[in-house]
Design a protein around this motif. Structure first.
Motif, mmCIF file in Angstrom:
data_model
loop_
_atom_site.group_PDB
_atom_site.id
_atom_site.type_symbol
_atom_site.label_atom_id
_atom_site.label_comp_id
_atom_site.label_asym_id
_atom_site.label_seq_id
_atom_site.Cartn_x
_atom_site.Cartn_y
_atom_site.Cartn_z
ATOM 1 N N SER A 1 41.786 29.099 29.900
ATOM 2 C CA SER A 1 43.108 28.746 30.427
ATOM 3 C C SER A 1 43.893 27.964 29.380
ATOM 4 O O SER A 1 43.393 26.986 28.831
ATOM 5 C CB SER A 1 42.941 27.904 31.705
ATOM 6 O OG SER A 1 44.198 27.477 32.193
ATOM 7 N N VAL A 2 45.137 28.410 29.115
ATOM 8 C CA VAL A 2 46.006 27.744 28.148
ATOM 9 C C VAL A 2 47.365 27.506 28.796
ATOM 10 O O VAL A 2 47.941 28.424 29.400
ATOM 11 C CB VAL A 2 46.172 28.589 26.870
ATOM 12 C CG1 VAL A 2 47.253 27.991 25.968
ATOM 13 C CG2 VAL A 2 44.849 28.682 26.110
ATOM 14 N N GLU B 1 43.958 32.839 31.969
ATOM 15 C CA GLU B 1 45.251 32.336 32.456
ATOM 16 C C GLU B 1 46.076 31.808 31.288
ATOM 17 O O GLU B 1 45.570 31.031 30.477
ATOM 18 C CB GLU B 1 45.037 31.215 33.471
ATOM 19 C CG GLU B 1 44.280 31.627 34.719
ATOM 20 C CD GLU B 1 44.125 30.471 35.695
ATOM 21 O OE1 GLU B 1 44.634 29.367 35.401
ATOM 22 O OE2 GLU B 1 43.488 30.667 36.746
ATOM 23 N N LEU B 2 47.344 32.222 31.229
ATOM 24 C CA LEU B 2 48.267 31.726 30.215
ATOM 25 C C LEU B 2 49.563 31.323 30.901
ATOM 26 O O LEU B 2 50.204 32.133 31.573
ATOM 27 C CB LEU B 2 48.540 32.800 29.158
ATOM 28 C CG LEU B 2 49.588 32.443 28.082
ATOM 29 C CD1 LEU B 2 49.181 31.202 27.307
ATOM 30 C CD2 LEU B 2 49.812 33.626 27.140
ATOM 31 N N THR B 3 49.922 30.053 30.745
ATOM 32 C CA THR B 3 51.152 29.526 31.326
ATOM 33 C C THR B 3 52.036 28.976 30.209
ATOM 34 O O THR B 3 51.607 28.100 29.455
ATOM 35 C CB THR B 3 50.847 28.400 32.334
ATOM 36 O OG1 THR B 3 50.040 28.924 33.397
ATOM 37 C CG2 THR B 3 52.129 27.831 32.924
ATOM 38 N N ILE B 4 53.243 29.506 30.108
ATOM 39 C CA ILE B 4 54.243 28.995 29.166
ATOM 40 C C ILE B 4 55.500 28.723 29.984
ATOM 41 O O ILE B 4 56.145 29.653 30.483
ATOM 42 C CB ILE B 4 54.541 30.002 28.038
ATOM 43 C CG1 ILE B 4 53.259 30.376 27.287
ATOM 44 C CG2 ILE B 4 55.565 29.420 27.063
ATOM 45 C CD1 ILE B 4 53.448 31.457 26.238
ATOM 46 N N ASN C 1 41.635 40.394 28.740
ATOM 47 C CA ASN C 1 41.035 39.901 29.986
ATOM 48 C C ASN C 1 41.969 38.967 30.761
ATOM 49 O O ASN C 1 41.540 38.344 31.741
ATOM 50 C CB ASN C 1 39.726 39.170 29.675
ATOM 51 C CG ASN C 1 38.612 40.135 29.283
ATOM 52 O OD1 ASN C 1 38.284 41.034 30.045
ATOM 53 N ND2 ASN C 1 38.059 39.962 28.094
ATOM 54 N N LEU C 2 43.229 38.887 30.338
ATOM 55 C CA LEU C 2 44.179 37.989 31.008
ATOM 56 C C LEU C 2 44.464 38.461 32.424
ATOM 57 O O LEU C 2 44.772 39.630 32.649
ATOM 58 C CB LEU C 2 45.487 37.931 30.207
ATOM 59 C CG LEU C 2 46.429 36.775 30.577
ATOM 60 C CD1 LEU C 2 45.829 35.444 30.120
ATOM 61 C CD2 LEU C 2 47.804 36.977 29.956
ATOM 62 N N ARG C 3 44.338 37.529 33.376
ATOM 63 C CA ARG C 3 44.608 37.838 34.788
ATOM 64 C C ARG C 3 45.954 37.289 35.257
ATOM 65 O O ARG C 3 46.578 37.868 36.135
ATOM 66 C CB ARG C 3 43.504 37.245 35.672
ATOM 67 C CG ARG C 3 42.086 37.644 35.319
ATOM 68 C CD ARG C 3 41.786 39.089 35.690
ATOM 69 N NE ARG C 3 40.355 39.366 35.679
ATOM 70 C CZ ARG C 3 39.657 39.738 34.618
ATOM 71 N NH1 ARG C 3 40.265 39.866 33.450
ATOM 72 N NH2 ARG C 3 38.365 39.991 34.698
ATOM 73 N N TYR C 4 46.365 36.162 34.663
ATOM 74 C CA TYR C 4 47.528 35.418 35.186
ATOM 75 C C TYR C 4 48.442 35.062 34.024
ATOM 76 O O TYR C 4 48.008 34.427 33.060
ATOM 77 C CB TYR C 4 47.012 34.164 35.895
ATOM 78 C CG TYR C 4 48.045 33.193 36.406
ATOM 79 C CD1 TYR C 4 48.436 33.214 37.741
ATOM 80 C CD2 TYR C 4 48.614 32.234 35.566
ATOM 81 C CE1 TYR C 4 49.370 32.303 38.229
ATOM 82 C CE2 TYR C 4 49.547 31.322 36.048
ATOM 83 C CZ TYR C 4 49.924 31.366 37.371
ATOM 84 O OH TYR C 4 50.849 30.469 37.844
ATOM 85 N N GLU D 1 46.850 40.561 36.730
ATOM 86 C CA GLU D 1 47.016 40.671 38.175
ATOM 87 C C GLU D 1 48.295 40.016 38.668
ATOM 88 O O GLU D 1 48.879 40.456 39.657
ATOM 89 C CB GLU D 1 45.814 40.033 38.877
ATOM 90 C CG GLU D 1 44.493 40.729 38.576
ATOM 91 C CD GLU D 1 43.295 40.003 39.139
ATOM 92 O OE1 GLU D 1 43.493 38.900 39.733
ATOM 93 O OE2 GLU D 1 42.165 40.506 39.008
ATOM 94 N N ARG D 2 48.757 38.961 37.961
ATOM 95 C CA ARG D 2 49.965 38.249 38.394
ATOM 96 C C ARG D 2 50.869 37.977 37.199
ATOM 97 O O ARG D 2 50.418 37.449 36.185
ATOM 98 C CB ARG D 2 49.598 36.928 39.077
ATOM 99 C CG ARG D 2 48.800 37.120 40.353
ATOM 100 C CD ARG D 2 48.617 35.815 41.096
ATOM 101 N NE ARG D 2 47.962 36.016 42.367
ATOM 102 C CZ ARG D 2 47.916 35.118 43.343
ATOM 103 N NH1 ARG D 2 48.479 33.935 43.167
ATOM 104 N NH2 ARG D 2 47.308 35.385 44.482
ATOM 105 N N LEU D 3 52.153 38.325 37.353
ATOM 106 C CA LEU D 3 53.137 38.137 36.295
ATOM 107 C C LEU D 3 54.368 37.456 36.885
ATOM 108 O O LEU D 3 55.021 37.992 37.784
ATOM 109 C CB LEU D 3 53.522 39.492 35.682
ATOM 110 C CG LEU D 3 54.649 39.500 34.651
ATOM 111 C CD1 LEU D 3 54.330 38.594 33.467
ATOM 112 C CD2 LEU D 3 54.925 40.925 34.173
#
Length: 323
Positions: A130-131, A154-157, A175-178, A201-203
């Motif tokens: 997760s980043v 998970e990647l959140t920017i 392998n990113l899901r989120y 799975e979620r964008l």
């Protein structure tokens, strides 16, 4: 003899140029979640190149998180080498002069800080899951910045400035899901920007001044949720959505509801179960009418709370009173 003496003097002078790693001492704080754990907190200090974070005395329990708060630092994998068991790295309100992470950290959170451009050389943590980058000052991302993070889930920017999402920005994230890209002043998205994200799975693309959305989603065979609320979209291209057979939820801006035929929407997304609409606009007559059509198709409405979205840019169309 003279030659030997000169050689000794030369070696002594060179020894002062050799960089020796020093310890920078931080505090330990005990925290409790499901089990007792220890955090290392480095606050209001300077960490120079080749200096290593340490604590005084013996550490009795496992270190879970390392926090760098209001520090000026050169952050390298060696900076954290005394605590290889640490799972999380938090950087807050700090000035990071250089950044390179190859340790066993699984979660990276960076916010309200100054950092150099994020490159693929900066992020090589093979264990990162997760980043999160949030509200950092002038932060930029190089093409392929995440290409070594094959394990990332998970990647959140959020609240950065990324006017254009380019083709190779997310290369390697197999392998990113989120993926959350809320409030980044995004105006343009390359057609193949999400091509490599086959596990996504979620964008979330909410709160961006996006006027058109024509991204190629054919490779996103696992995408379940796509959110475009509080954007400047005036038209939705159903051909873009049709290949995504797994989609069950979509978030839409109010101005788009006036142009969408609910039957066409449900036909294009056959498994649609939920539509996200801004909660401030749920009492507007046109929205109520749209919700009624959705109900006939057994699709429910999920209120999207504006206050839950971290930041609003001035050039994004805001929800207004019903008119």
């Amino acid at each position: 003899m003279t030659t030997k003496k000169h050689l000794v003097l030369l070696l002594m002078s060179l020894s002062f140029l050799v960089t020796v790693k020093g310890d920078v001492y931080c505090e330990i704080k005990e925290s409790f979640a499901h089990y007792p754990k220890l955090d290392i907190i480095c606050k209001n200090i300077s960490i120079e190149q080749n200096e290593v974070i340490n604590v005084k005395g013996q550490v009795q329990n496992k270190i879970d998180k390392i926090q760098l708060i209001s520090v000026s630092a050169e952050v390298q994998s060696s900076t954290l080498q005394n605590f290889p068991e640490a799972q999380q790295l938090l950087i807050l309100d700090s000035t990071i002069k250089s950044f390179s992470l190859q340790s066993s950290i699984t979660t990276l959170n960076v916010s309200n800080s100054i950092l150099p451009t994020i490159t693929s050389e900066a992020l090589k943590g093979k264990d990162l899951l997760s980043v999160n980058f949030m509200s950092n000052y002038g932060l930029e991302f190089e093409k392929g910045a995440f290409k070594h993070l094959n394990a990332l889930r998970e990647l959140t920017i959020v609240n950065q400035t990324i006017p254009r999402i380019q083709r190779h920005l997310f290369t390697g994230l197999v392998n990113l899901r989120y993926l959350c890209l809320i409030g980044n002043n995004i105006e343009e998205i390359d057609d193949d920007a999400f091509l490599d994200l086959s596990s996504l799975e979620r964008l979330f693309l909410d709160v961006n001044p996006i006027k058109t959305f024509s991204a190629n989603l054919r490779g996103l065979t696992n995408l379940e949720r796509l959110s475009l609320s509080n954007t400047n979209l005036k038209r939705l291209n159903f051909d873009v959505l049709e290949p995504v057979k797994s989609l069950t939820s979509i978030g839409l801006p109010r101005q788009l509801l006036k142009t969408i035929n609910v039957t066409d929407l449900v036909t294009s997304i056959p498994d649609l179960r939920m539509v996200g609409i801004d909660s401030m606009e749920l009492q507007c007559p046109d929205v109520i009418s749209f919700m009624g059509e959705l109900k006939k198709k057994e699709v429910r409405v999920m209120p999207v709370k504006i206050e839950d979205i971290w930041y609003h840019y001035p050039d994004i169309d805001k929800p207004s009173v019903c008119s």
